[in-house]
Design a protein around this motif. Structure first.
Motif, PDB file in Angstrom:
ATOM      1  N   GLN A 721      30.996 -25.410 -16.605  1.00 62.97           N
ATOM      2  CA  GLN A 721      32.386 -25.714 -16.973  1.00 62.97           C
ATOM      3  C   GLN A 721      32.529 -26.261 -18.389  1.00 62.97           C
ATOM      4  O   GLN A 721      33.587 -26.124 -19.008  1.00 62.97           O
ATOM      5  CB  GLN A 721      33.003 -26.719 -15.989  1.00 62.97           C
ATOM      6  N   SER A 722      31.480 -26.890 -18.910  1.00 65.06           N
ATOM      7  CA  SER A 722      31.575 -27.432 -20.274  1.00 65.06           C
ATOM      8  C   SER A 722      31.343 -26.360 -21.338  1.00 65.06           C
ATOM      9  O   SER A 722      31.608 -26.589 -22.524  1.00 65.06           O
ATOM     10  CB  SER A 722      30.556 -28.566 -20.458  1.00 65.06           C
ATOM     11  N   PHE A 723      30.874 -25.165 -20.904  1.00 70.75           N
ATOM     12  CA  PHE A 723      30.608 -24.081 -21.848  1.00 70.75           C
ATOM     13  C   PHE A 723      31.830 -23.157 -21.906  1.00 70.75           C
ATOM     14  O   PHE A 723      31.853 -22.088 -21.319  1.00 70.75           O
ATOM     15  CB  PHE A 723      29.345 -23.311 -21.431  1.00 70.75           C
ATOM     16  N   THR A 724      32.861 -23.608 -22.597  1.00 65.60           N
ATOM     17  CA  THR A 724      34.071 -22.803 -22.770  1.00 65.60           C
ATOM     18  C   THR A 724      34.118 -22.266 -24.200  1.00 65.60           C
ATOM     19  O   THR A 724      33.359 -22.711 -25.070  1.00 65.60           O
ATOM     20  CB  THR A 724      35.328 -23.646 -22.520  1.00 65.60           C
ATOM     21  N   ASN A 725      35.015 -21.344 -24.437  1.00 66.19           N
ATOM     22  CA  ASN A 725      35.165 -20.809 -25.790  1.00 66.19           C
ATOM     23  C   ASN A 725      35.466 -21.922 -26.790  1.00 66.19           C
ATOM     24  O   ASN A 725      34.878 -21.985 -27.877  1.00 66.19           O
ATOM     25  CB  ASN A 725      36.287 -19.759 -25.827  1.00 66.19           C
ATOM     26  N   LEU A 726      36.392 -22.816 -26.411  1.00 69.92           N
ATOM     27  CA  LEU A 726      36.804 -23.864 -27.328  1.00 69.92           C
ATOM     28  C   LEU A 726      35.690 -24.879 -27.565  1.00 69.92           C
ATOM     29  O   LEU A 726      35.434 -25.290 -28.704  1.00 69.92           O
ATOM     30  CB  LEU A 726      38.053 -24.574 -26.785  1.00 69.92           C
ATOM     31  N   SER A 727      35.007 -25.293 -26.495  1.00 68.19           N
ATOM     32  CA  SER A 727      33.943 -26.299 -26.665  1.00 68.19           C
ATOM     33  C   SER A 727      32.797 -25.737 -27.499  1.00 68.19           C
ATOM     34  O   SER A 727      32.217 -26.446 -28.329  1.00 68.19           O
ATOM     35  CB  SER A 727      33.431 -26.765 -25.302  1.00 68.19           C
ATOM     36  N   ILE A 739      19.080 -24.279 -34.400  1.00 69.82           N
ATOM     37  CA  ILE A 739      18.764 -23.362 -33.301  1.00 69.82           C
ATOM     38  C   ILE A 739      19.957 -23.299 -32.346  1.00 69.82           C
ATOM     39  O   ILE A 739      20.456 -24.327 -31.886  1.00 69.82           O
ATOM     40  CB  ILE A 739      17.497 -23.805 -32.539  1.00 69.82           C
ATOM     41  N   ILE A 740      20.415 -22.096 -32.063  1.00 69.84           N
ATOM     42  CA  ILE A 740      21.471 -21.872 -31.067  1.00 69.84           C
ATOM     43  C   ILE A 740      20.850 -21.058 -29.937  1.00 69.84           C
ATOM     44  O   ILE A 740      20.384 -19.938 -30.159  1.00 69.84           O
ATOM     45  CB  ILE A 740      22.678 -21.098 -31.653  1.00 69.84           C
ATOM     46  N   HIS A 741      20.827 -21.627 -28.743  1.00 70.05           N
ATOM     47  CA  HIS A 741      20.194 -20.976 -27.591  1.00 70.05           C
ATOM     48  C   HIS A 741      21.269 -20.731 -26.529  1.00 70.05           C
ATOM     49  O   HIS A 741      21.854 -21.684 -26.006  1.00 70.05           O
ATOM     50  CB  HIS A 741      19.080 -21.860 -27.024  1.00 70.05           C
ATOM     51  N   LEU A 742      21.525 -19.451 -26.211  1.00 73.34           N
ATOM     52  CA  LEU A 742      22.563 -19.084 -25.249  1.00 73.34           C
ATOM     53  C   LEU A 742      21.915 -18.414 -24.039  1.00 73.34           C
ATOM     54  O   LEU A 742      21.396 -17.299 -24.138  1.00 73.34           O
ATOM     55  CB  LEU A 742      23.578 -18.140 -25.894  1.00 73.34           C
ATOM     56  N   ALA A 743      21.918 -19.119 -22.915  1.00 73.76           N
ATOM     57  CA  ALA A 743      21.353 -18.584 -21.671  1.00 73.76           C
ATOM     58  C   ALA A 743      22.523 -18.177 -20.779  1.00 73.76           C
ATOM     59  O   ALA A 743      22.952 -18.924 -19.895  1.00 73.76           O
ATOM     60  CB  ALA A 743      20.476 -19.636 -20.991  1.00 73.76           C
ATOM     61  N   THR A 744      23.046 -16.996 -21.049  1.00 74.22           N
ATOM     62  CA  THR A 744      24.234 -16.532 -20.334  1.00 74.22           C
ATOM     63  C   THR A 744      24.254 -15.014 -20.339  1.00 74.22           C
ATOM     64  O   THR A 744      23.544 -14.381 -21.127  1.00 74.22           O
ATOM     65  CB  THR A 744      25.510 -17.075 -21.002  1.00 74.22           C
ATOM     66  N   HIS A 745      25.050 -14.466 -19.461  1.00 77.04           N
ATOM     67  CA  HIS A 745      25.186 -13.015 -19.463  1.00 77.04           C
ATOM     68  C   HIS A 745      25.816 -12.550 -20.774  1.00 77.04           C
ATOM     69  O   HIS A 745      26.655 -13.229 -21.358  1.00 77.04           O
ATOM     70  CB  HIS A 745      26.072 -12.555 -18.300  1.00 77.04           C
ATOM     71  N   GLY A 746      25.422 -11.399 -21.189  1.00 75.40           N
ATOM     72  CA  GLY A 746      26.004 -10.773 -22.368  1.00 75.40           C
ATOM     73  C   GLY A 746      25.628  -9.318 -22.386  1.00 75.40           C
ATOM     74  O   GLY A 746      24.775  -8.858 -21.605  1.00 75.40           O
ATOM     75  N   GLN A 747      26.261  -8.583 -23.257  1.00 75.77           N
ATOM     76  CA  GLN A 747      26.000  -7.147 -23.312  1.00 75.77           C
ATOM     77  C   GLN A 747      26.031  -6.664 -24.751  1.00 75.77           C
ATOM     78  O   GLN A 747      26.882  -7.062 -25.529  1.00 75.77           O
ATOM     79  CB  GLN A 747      27.064  -6.395 -22.502  1.00 75.77           C
ATOM     80  N   PHE A 748      25.059  -5.811 -25.089  1.00 77.17           N
ATOM     81  CA  PHE A 748      25.041  -5.138 -26.373  1.00 77.17           C
ATOM     82  C   PHE A 748      25.482  -3.698 -26.153  1.00 77.17           C
ATOM     83  O   PHE A 748      25.035  -3.038 -25.219  1.00 77.17           O
ATOM     84  CB  PHE A 748      23.642  -5.158 -26.986  1.00 77.17           C
ATOM     85  N   SER A 749      26.344  -3.210 -27.033  1.00 77.33           N
ATOM     86  CA  SER A 749      26.889  -1.865 -26.893  1.00 77.33           C
ATOM     87  C   SER A 749      26.977  -1.229 -28.267  1.00 77.33           C
ATOM     88  O   SER A 749      26.901  -1.914 -29.292  1.00 77.33           O
ATOM     89  CB  SER A 749      28.275  -1.938 -26.241  1.00 77.33           C
ATOM     90  N   PHE A 756      29.338  -8.591 -26.318  1.00 78.91           N
ATOM     91  CA  PHE A 756      29.898  -9.925 -26.084  1.00 78.91           C
ATOM     92  C   PHE A 756      28.891 -10.827 -25.383  1.00 78.91           C
ATOM     93  O   PHE A 756      27.865 -10.374 -24.867  1.00 78.91           O
ATOM     94  CB  PHE A 756      31.157  -9.826 -25.209  1.00 78.91           C
ATOM     95  N   ILE A 757      29.200 -12.127 -25.377  1.00 79.45           N
ATOM     96  CA  ILE A 757      28.505 -13.096 -24.522  1.00 79.45           C
ATOM     97  C   ILE A 757      29.553 -13.721 -23.605  1.00 79.45           C
ATOM     98  O   ILE A 757      30.732 -13.796 -23.951  1.00 79.45           O
ATOM     99  CB  ILE A 757      27.764 -14.175 -25.330  1.00 79.45           C
ATOM    100  N   LEU A 758      29.103 -14.160 -22.433  1.00 79.72           N
ATOM    101  CA  LEU A 758      30.004 -14.678 -21.406  1.00 79.72           C
ATOM    102  C   LEU A 758      30.032 -16.198 -21.461  1.00 79.72           C
ATOM    103  O   LEU A 758      28.986 -16.845 -21.527  1.00 79.72           O
ATOM    104  CB  LEU A 758      29.528 -14.202 -20.037  1.00 79.72           C
ATOM    105  N   THR A 759      31.250 -16.760 -21.451  1.00 78.87           N
ATOM    106  CA  THR A 759      31.419 -18.209 -21.334  1.00 78.87           C
ATOM    107  C   THR A 759      32.101 -18.505 -19.995  1.00 78.87           C
ATOM    108  O   THR A 759      32.449 -17.595 -19.244  1.00 78.87           O
ATOM    109  CB  THR A 759      32.272 -18.768 -22.486  1.00 78.87           C
ATOM    110  N   TRP A 760      32.327 -19.786 -19.730  1.00 79.63           N
ATOM    111  CA  TRP A 760      32.939 -20.154 -18.454  1.00 79.63           C
ATOM    112  C   TRP A 760      34.357 -19.580 -18.327  1.00 79.63           C
ATOM    113  O   TRP A 760      34.771 -19.166 -17.257  1.00 79.63           O
ATOM    114  CB  TRP A 760      32.988 -21.680 -18.326  1.00 79.63           C
ATOM    115  N   ASP A 761      35.077 -19.540 -19.447  1.00 76.70           N
ATOM    116  CA  ASP A 761      36.483 -19.131 -19.363  1.00 76.70           C
ATOM    117  C   ASP A 761      36.770 -17.796 -20.051  1.00 76.70           C
ATOM    118  O   ASP A 761      37.907 -17.495 -20.378  1.00 76.70           O
ATOM    119  CB  ASP A 761      37.398 -20.216 -19.952  1.00 76.70           C
ATOM    120  N   GLY A 762      35.741 -17.001 -20.279  1.00 77.71           N
ATOM    121  CA  GLY A 762      36.017 -15.697 -20.878  1.00 77.71           C
ATOM    122  C   GLY A 762      34.822 -15.126 -21.609  1.00 77.71           C
ATOM    123  O   GLY A 762      33.667 -15.409 -21.292  1.00 77.71           O
ATOM    124  N   ARG A 763      35.127 -14.302 -22.605  1.00 77.98           N
ATOM    125  CA  ARG A 763      34.093 -13.639 -23.385  1.00 77.98           C
ATOM    126  C   ARG A 763      34.282 -13.933 -24.871  1.00 77.98           C
ATOM    127  O   ARG A 763      35.402 -14.115 -25.334  1.00 77.98           O
ATOM    128  CB  ARG A 763      34.153 -12.119 -23.173  1.00 77.98           C
TER     129      ARG A 763
END
Length: 879
Positions: A721-727, A739-749, A756-763
């Motif tokens: 919940q603390s990993f939102t676009n705004l935060s 270092i920026i480490h993002l352990a979340t779903h994402g997709q390369f196209s 995109f990468i996925l946050t709690w409230d969107g992409r």
């Protein structure tokens, strides 16, 4: 002027707003603002209505408008010039300035920059002198709008932005809401062209909100339509379609206030957007509906030509054949003019494409001949009109027809004439096409020239074409965005065919040709990234391998139609080269087989043979050189499908490649920032999701991964919940973590919109991520390392790894670690923890830290399959 054209008759010097009949409106929009990109139904600045006389200025303007509608630009210009003289003689400076504005817009359409600049400067001078006159502000706003279009068309993006901001101020002073919105959309186009995607998106969002607050009306229909077109041009296809569908719904709800042209125009824009999305059937349906209700023969034919081109593009020759006769019949009714010329050029290009696709049986027997005859007539006409740009297009297209029928002498003569014309008017966006065509003609359609003289001539022509494309990087994105849709057809082949020519030799190519081939392949990688982002703002700085790492080798594998070529660059060594004579289809089959073999349920017998086969193609011929030079790091500049192949899993018959070398991928050495990691500043911003969101599965081991990474380096954490676009945006802007480490779903196209990468409230899509990460430049520490530990390349997208390269290059991070596919989050957590543990050791490079982490996983009984450890790749700086 015609009765009823204006809302009311007025005295000289009084200016009113007028909504034209829609056909007139659409043409006027081309004058007043940025092509068809703007939102405005805009102010019609009316000339005084005088008693009709044969030579009255009002009548001249009516005639000019009629000529412009049918594409007779030279005739329209002549009439406007006469009207300008009449207004000057009568002392009517405001109407004189307005007509000069029309002239500037028409000259801009013809790319006649000198005349356009002179007209606009004269108009501004008149307005400055008579600024106290009633109505001068409205005219000034129109003139500034046209001046902005002129500046953008010349590649002067910053100047265009400043002028459109000034136009918005004038519109605000006159409470002209329509003009304000039009100016804002124009500004968004300029911002996007400068790579300021975040600001452009914010401005477009503001425009959309303003439009949504408007009551349903023709203004709202047209505003949403042009907003939708702008969103398409900046690459936001999903939102473009939403906005256009809303525009269509409103237009269909207001039948008494809209015309068939309103609906037809929206349908055409929807066809273009869905076409760009790859939704061919839906796009064809939109084109068909748009043609059925088009308000004029001209509009109908233009829609049908787009429809026909998509039928050919999607290999539907029977449907194309049924549409062709109708288009030809309608073209015969067109008055001679620019619209007729360009329609014939487009039809000839489509016919040529059909012929080259081997669909001659679906062509009327005389189509190529008829197209050639019509182009010859068009050439005579535009030559008489003095339109060198249209004449160059027509001559070059006619040369292409002769190329198709193997009439090489005529093809060469016509192409050379077209090229000279394009160069004489400084039109590089068409010159490169004729340079490329000339290169093909010299070798008579083959990239294996039989004559040394022809080979030299062809090589020189291709070299000029690539050079011209390099000079056009910003223009292709900023001035001619439609070119982006045909990148694979009209840009990429120029680079590839040139490389094939350079490597043509019975023996090994010479060092100069190898050096040039390597540079061209890197330039192609850069052009592909420009096309991916739909803007040219990646800065290239060539560096030598010797300057980066004396124990690294750079490998350029190149997939060509009939061979697989490999160039090897070693420090302080001549370039090495080897090739395998296999068709491109076979190479791609092998690469796809390797990728598909790396499944969690596969047996070693499934992946090992093909991993060894790819190793033999790539590296076996240079094993000795690598060993003799003490190479420890292999840097691949992968081409095509090779971007999606996990190089770490290649096998030499004894061991995996990762057991011998650190492995790195990069789009090119010119994009590297080769500074070593400063370990004393190691600290991170860690963000991740453990719970299922937006249809993506839960990642329970992300919490373990983040906790243990935090135990290795000091870090701030955003979880669930603390990993939102705004935060995330706030932390990026305020946290100096390298270092920026993002352990979340994402997709390369292969599409930036779907990366995109996925946050709690969107992409957060790749362009937003780019702007977020770059917003801290100059204020905080640079990002040394960006880690994307649960992202993956899009299934079924052969060019999906392009998105990964795009993230790596545009994030501003010196290095990026990502995965080609999303694997067990438990094994990923284990690998990442080991990676940071090794990274903290003195003297261990990023590439070596990742290698050790992969080997550690490889030696665990549950994870011996390459499926678990091979997809993790390092892009960019490996030090």
């Amino acid at each position: 002027m015609k009765e009823g054209r204006w809302n009311r008759r007025i005295n000289r010097g009084t200016f009113i707003r007028e909504l034209f009949s829609d056909e007139r409106l659409r043409q006027f929009l081309r004058f007043a603002l940025l092509g068809l990109l703007i939102v405005s139904l805009h102010t019609k600045i009316a000339v005084a209505i005088q008693p009709a006389t044969t030579n009255s200025p009002a009548q001249l303007l009516e005639q000019a408008e009629d000529r412009y509608q049918v594409g007779q630009l030279s005739d329209a210009i002549a009439l406007w010039q006469e009207a300008t003289t009449r207004y000057e003689d009568s002392g009517d400076r405001l109407n004189q300035a307005l007509v000069l504005n029309f002239l500037a817009a028409a000259f801009t359409d013809l790319r006649q920059w000198k005349q356009a600049n002179q007209a606009i400067e004269q108009a501004i001078g008149l307005l400055n002198t008579h600024s106290s006159n009633p109505g001068s502000s409205q005219v000034l706003a129109q003139v500034l709008t046209t001046q902005g279009k002129l500046q953008l068309s010349q590649g002067k993006v910053s100047e265009a932005l400043a002028i459109w901001q000034q136009a918005e101020t004038v519109y605000r002073n006159t409470n002209d809401e329509i003009g304000i919105l039009g100016s804002q959309i124009n500004q968004a186009r300029a911002l996007q062209s400068e790579g300021l995607y975040r600001r452009a998106t914010a401005l477009l969002t503001q425009v959309e909100q303003s439009l949504q607050n408007q009551p349903d009306s023709r203004f709202k229909v047209t505003g949403l339509r042009n907003l939708g077109k702008m969103l398409r041009l900046v690459g936001n296809l999903r939102q473009s379609r939403i906005v256009l569908e809303q525009s269509l719904a409103i237009a269909e709800r207001l039948p008494d206030k809209t015309t068939p042209s309103d609906i037809s125009g929206v349908l055409l824009s929807l066809g273009n957007t869905t076409r760009a999305q790859g939704d061919t059937d839906t796009a064809l349906a939109f084109y068909q509906r748009a043609a059925e209700i088009a308000p004029s023969l001209t509009a109908k034919t233009q829609v049908q030509i787009a429809w026909l081109s998509l039928l050919v593009e999607s290999d539907r020759p029977a449907d194309a054949q049924s549409l062709l006769p109708q288009i030809q019949s309608q073209l015969a009714q067109f008055p001679l003019g620019h619209l007729a010329v360009y329609a014939r050029i487009n039809l000839a290009q489509i016919a040529t494409k059909m012929s080259r696709q081997g669909t001659e049986k679906a062509l009327p027997a005389n189509l190529l001949k008829t197209s050639a005859q019509e182009l010859a007539i068009a050439i005579q006409h535009v030559h008489t009109l003095g339109d060198a740009r249209a004449e160059s297009y027509a001559l070059g297209t006619l040369g292409s027809l002769y190329e198709t029928t193997h009439q090489w002498g005529s093809a060469k003569t016509l192409t050379q004439q077209a090229l000279r014309l394009a160069q004489s008017i400084n039109a590089p966006d068409i010159a490169y096409q004729w340079q490329w065509q000339l290169g093909r003609v010299f070798c008579q359609g083959k990239l294996s020239c039989t004559s040394t003289e022809n080979l030299q001539n062809a090589t020189a022509a291709y070299a000029e074409a690539v050079k011209t494309l390099q000079s056009l990087r910003s223009d292709l994105a900023a001035i001619n965005p439609e070119v982006q849709f045909s990148f694979r057809e009209s840009v990429e082949p120029v680079y590839r065919q040139f490389v094939e020519l350079l490597l043509q030799s019975d023996n090994a190519p010479n060092q100069e040709n190898l050096r040039q081939a390597r540079e061209v392949i890197e330039a192609l990688q850069l052009a592909e990234l420009d096309n991916f982002f739909r803007e040219a703002c990646i800065t290239a700085r060539p560096v030598k391998i010797d300057q980066i790492d004396p124990q690294a080798a750079v490998i350029y594998p190149i997939i060509l139609p009939n061979q697989f070529a490999v160039i090897l660059s070693l420090p302080n060594q001549p370039l090495h080269y080897h090739k395998t004579l296999l068709p491109q289809t076979e190479i791609e089959r092998i690469l796809i087989q390797m990728r598909q073999s790396l499944r969690p349920t596969a047996f070693v017998e499934d992946w090992l043979p093909v991993a060894q086969q790819v190793y033999k193609l790539l590296l076996q011929p240079v094993e000795t050189e690598l060993a003799a030079n003490g190479v420890k790091t292999l840097v691949f500049v992968p081409d095509g499908l090779l971007r999606g192949v996990p190089m770490a899993a290649l096998h030499d018959g004894q061991q995996y490649l990762i057991e011998k070398y650190s492995v790195v991928l990069t789009p090119g050495l010119q994009l590297l920032q080769p500074q070593p990691l400063q370990r004393q500043r190691l600290q991170g911003l860690l963000a991740g999701l453990t719970q299922a969101r937006e249809g993506f599965a839960a990642l329970p081991n992300v919490a373990v991964e983040i906790d243990q990474v935090k135990s290795e380096i000091p870090a701030q954490v955003l979880l669930d919940q603390s990993f939102t676009n705004l935060s995330f945006e706030t932390k990026i802007d305020t946290t100096p973590s390298p270092i920026i480490h993002l352990a979340t779903h994402g997709q390369f196209s292969s599409n930036a919109e779907n990366t995109f990468i996925l946050t709690w409230d969107g992409r957060i899509n790749v362009k937003q991520l780019d702007q977020l990460l770059r917003s801290r430049e100059g204020r905080l520490n640079p990002i040394e390392l960006l880690v994307l530990s649960a992202c993956q390349t899009a299934t079924g997208d052969k060019r999906a790894a392009l998105g990964m390269a795009g993230v790596a290059v545009r994030s501003g991070a010196r290095s990026t670690v990502a995965s080609l596919w999303s694997v067990s989050d438990r094994s990923t957590a284990s690998l990442m923890i080991e990676f940071y543990r090794e990274l903290g050791k003195p003297g261990v490079t990023k590439a070596e830290a990742l290698r050790r982490a992969q080997i550690n996983l490889l030696h665990q009984d549950d994870y011996t399959s390459p499926y678990y450890w091979a997809p993790f790749i390092l892009l960019g700086n490996w030090l």
